[in-house]
Write a protein that holds these residues in place. Structure first.
Motif, PDB file in Angstrom:
ATOM      1  N   ARG A 214       0.808  -1.224   0.000  1.00 58.88           N
ATOM      2  CA  ARG A 214       0.000   0.000   0.000  1.00 58.88           C
ATOM      3  C   ARG A 214       0.839   1.270   0.000  1.00 58.88           C
ATOM      4  N   GLN A 215       2.145   1.111   0.245  1.00 59.63           N
ATOM      5  CA  GLN A 215       3.055   2.255   0.299  1.00 59.63           C
ATOM      6  C   GLN A 215       2.611   3.287   1.334  1.00 59.63           C
ATOM      7  N   GLU A 216       2.317   2.778   2.549  1.00 57.27           N
ATOM      8  CA  GLU A 216       1.899   3.676   3.619  1.00 57.27           C
ATOM      9  C   GLU A 216       2.211   3.065   4.983  1.00 57.27           C
ATOM     10  N   LEU A 217       2.269   3.935   5.990  1.00 58.67           N
ATOM     11  CA  LEU A 217       2.435   3.496   7.374  1.00 58.67           C
ATOM     12  C   LEU A 217       1.161   2.825   7.852  1.00 58.67           C
ATOM     13  N   TRP A 218       1.297   1.836   8.722  1.00 64.13           N
ATOM     14  CA  TRP A 218       0.121   1.243   9.360  1.00 64.13           C
ATOM     15  C   TRP A 218       0.440   0.838  10.787  1.00 64.13           C
ATOM     16  N   ASN A 219      -0.514   1.126  11.648  1.00 60.62           N
ATOM     17  CA  ASN A 219      -0.425   0.779  13.063  1.00 60.62           C
ATOM     18  C   ASN A 219      -1.124  -0.568  13.207  1.00 60.62           C
ATOM     19  N   LYS A 220      -0.342  -1.624  13.417  1.00 54.30           N
ATOM     20  CA  LYS A 220      -0.877  -2.986  13.455  1.00 54.30           C
ATOM     21  C   LYS A 220      -2.005  -3.098  14.475  1.00 54.30           C
ATOM     22  N   GLY A 221      -3.166  -3.543  14.018  1.00 52.71           N
ATOM     23  CA  GLY A 221      -4.310  -3.771  14.883  1.00 52.71           C
ATOM     24  C   GLY A 221      -5.218  -2.569  15.076  1.00 52.71           C
ATOM     25  N   ALA A 222      -4.870  -1.424  14.504  1.00 58.37           N
ATOM     26  CA  ALA A 222      -5.694  -0.228  14.687  1.00 58.37           C
ATOM     27  C   ALA A 222      -7.101  -0.434  14.122  1.00 58.37           C
ATOM     28  N   THR A 223      -7.219  -1.182  13.043  1.00 56.41           N
ATOM     29  CA  THR A 223      -8.532  -1.444  12.441  1.00 56.41           C
ATOM     30  C   THR A 223      -9.245  -2.603  13.126  1.00 56.41           C
ATOM     31  N   SER A 224      -8.511  -3.687  13.408  1.00 54.07           N
ATOM     32  CA  SER A 224      -9.123  -4.900  13.976  1.00 54.07           C
ATOM     33  C   SER A 224      -9.301  -4.835  15.488  1.00 54.07           C
ATOM     34  N   GLY A 225      -8.578  -3.940  16.132  1.00 56.43           N
ATOM     35  CA  GLY A 225      -8.614  -3.877  17.587  1.00 56.43           C
ATOM     36  C   GLY A 225      -7.575  -4.760  18.246  1.00 56.43           C
ATOM     37  N   ASN A 226      -6.779  -5.480  17.458  1.00 53.25           N
ATOM     38  CA  ASN A 226      -5.749  -6.378  17.988  1.00 53.25           C
ATOM     39  C   ASN A 226      -4.385  -5.691  17.993  1.00 53.25           C
ATOM     40  N   MET A 227      -4.314  -4.558  18.667  1.00 56.99           N
ATOM     41  CA  MET A 227      -3.068  -3.795  18.698  1.00 56.99           C
ATOM     42  C   MET A 227      -2.011  -4.532  19.502  1.00 56.99           C
ATOM     43  N   GLN A 228      -0.807  -4.527  18.983  1.00 56.93           N
ATOM     44  CA  GLN A 228       0.318  -5.194  19.631  1.00 56.93           C
ATOM     45  C   GLN A 228       1.028  -4.203  20.549  1.00 56.93           C
ATOM     46  N   GLN A 229       1.075  -4.536  21.832  1.00 60.41           N
ATOM     47  CA  GLN A 229       1.780  -3.714  22.817  1.00 60.41           C
ATOM     48  C   GLN A 229       3.232  -4.183  22.887  1.00 60.41           C
ATOM     49  N   VAL A 230       4.159  -3.293  22.583  1.00 64.02           N
ATOM     50  CA  VAL A 230       5.575  -3.641  22.557  1.00 64.02           C
ATOM     51  C   VAL A 230       6.109  -3.745  23.981  1.00 64.02           C
ATOM     52  N   LYS A 231       6.752  -4.857  24.265  1.00 65.33           N
ATOM     53  CA  LYS A 231       7.370  -5.092  25.570  1.00 65.33           C
ATOM     54  C   LYS A 231       8.880  -4.919  25.505  1.00 65.33           C
ATOM     55  N   GLN A 232       9.478  -5.301  24.386  1.00 70.64           N
ATOM     56  CA  GLN A 232      10.916  -5.127  24.142  1.00 70.64           C
ATOM     57  C   GLN A 232      11.112  -4.895  22.663  1.00 70.64           C
ATOM     58  N   LEU A 233      12.121  -4.120  22.330  1.00 73.64           N
ATOM     59  CA  LEU A 233      12.508  -3.926  20.941  1.00 73.64           C
ATOM     60  C   LEU A 233      14.003  -4.202  20.868  1.00 73.64           C
ATOM     61  N   LEU A 234      14.351  -5.214  20.087  1.00 82.22           N
ATOM     62  CA  LEU A 234      15.726  -5.686  20.005  1.00 82.22           C
ATOM     63  C   LEU A 234      16.273  -5.472  18.601  1.00 82.22           C
ATOM     64  N   ILE A 235      17.578  -5.280  18.512  1.00 80.56           N
ATOM     65  CA  ILE A 235      18.237  -5.164  17.213  1.00 80.56           C
ATOM     66  C   ILE A 235      19.375  -6.164  17.181  1.00 80.56           C
ATOM     67  N   ASP A 236      19.590  -6.781  16.032  1.00 79.70           N
ATOM     68  CA  ASP A 236      20.635  -7.802  15.949  1.00 79.70           C
ATOM     69  C   ASP A 236      22.025  -7.176  15.852  1.00 79.70           C
ATOM     70  N   CYS A 237      23.024  -8.031  15.887  1.00 77.65           N
ATOM     71  CA  CYS A 237      24.431  -7.606  15.923  1.00 77.65           C
ATOM     72  C   CYS A 237      24.849  -6.815  14.691  1.00 77.65           C
ATOM     73  N   ASP A 238      24.203  -7.039  13.563  1.00 78.13           N
ATOM     74  CA  ASP A 238      24.547  -6.333  12.326  1.00 78.13           C
ATOM     75  C   ASP A 238      23.717  -5.073  12.106  1.00 78.13           C
ATOM     76  N   ALA A 239      22.770  -4.809  12.995  1.00 83.94           N
ATOM     77  CA  ALA A 239      21.862  -3.656  12.891  1.00 83.94           C
ATOM     78  C   ALA A 239      21.048  -3.681  11.603  1.00 83.94           C
ATOM     79  N   ASP A 240      20.690  -4.917  11.165  1.00 89.83           N
ATOM     80  CA  ASP A 240      19.889  -5.013   9.945  1.00 89.83           C
ATOM     81  C   ASP A 240      18.588  -5.800  10.118  1.00 89.83           C
ATOM     82  N   THR A 241      18.257  -6.172  11.360  1.00 94.04           N
ATOM     83  CA  THR A 241      17.003  -6.867  11.646  1.00 94.04           C
ATOM     84  C   THR A 241      16.564  -6.524  13.062  1.00 94.04           C
TER      85      THR A 241
END
Length: 125
Positions: A74-101
């Protein structure tokens, strides 16, 4: 930048986490300015989905504590669950050793897949 989720959890996969700031990293974005993000359920470890983040969706995720992605179709930002009501609450955000995932450890109350399945990985080869 402070986040609404716990960015100081001490361990992941049995290892002590190194705390880093987004400003201190050089994210390795692809040619379209995106980075893959694996979304994992807190507590169970189930992989719910893989989606793409832009620098803006990553910033929104960190600011709001809910997952934001870049929709390549769709070439746009989307807030996961904003439409369905199943919003994901982030508990941790991790980045790998190469900073690419990224890995977003979330509390996801309902289906993560657009098909209605709990996980996008509901088929076996």
């Amino acid at each position: 930048m402070t986040t609404p989720f716990d960015s100081t959890s001490a361990t992941y996969a049995g290892e002590t986490l190194e705390q880093v700031s987004l400003d201190s990293l050089k994210l390795k974005l692809d040619a379209n300015g995106l980075i893959p993000c694996v979304v994992q359920q807190q507590g169970t470890g189930e992989v719910l989905m893989v989606a793409w983040m832009s620098e803006e969706s990553l910033r929104l995720t960190m600011e709001t504590g809910t997952t934001w992605f870049w929709s390549r179709s769709r070439q746009e930002l989307w807030n996961k669950g904003a439409t369905s009501g199943n919003m994901q609450q982030v508990k941790q955000l991790l980045i790998d050793c190469d900073a690419d995932t990224l890995v977003a450890v979330v509390d996801s109350p309902g289906p993560a897949c657009h098909t209605g399945h709990r996980s996008c990985f509901f088929r076996s080869l």
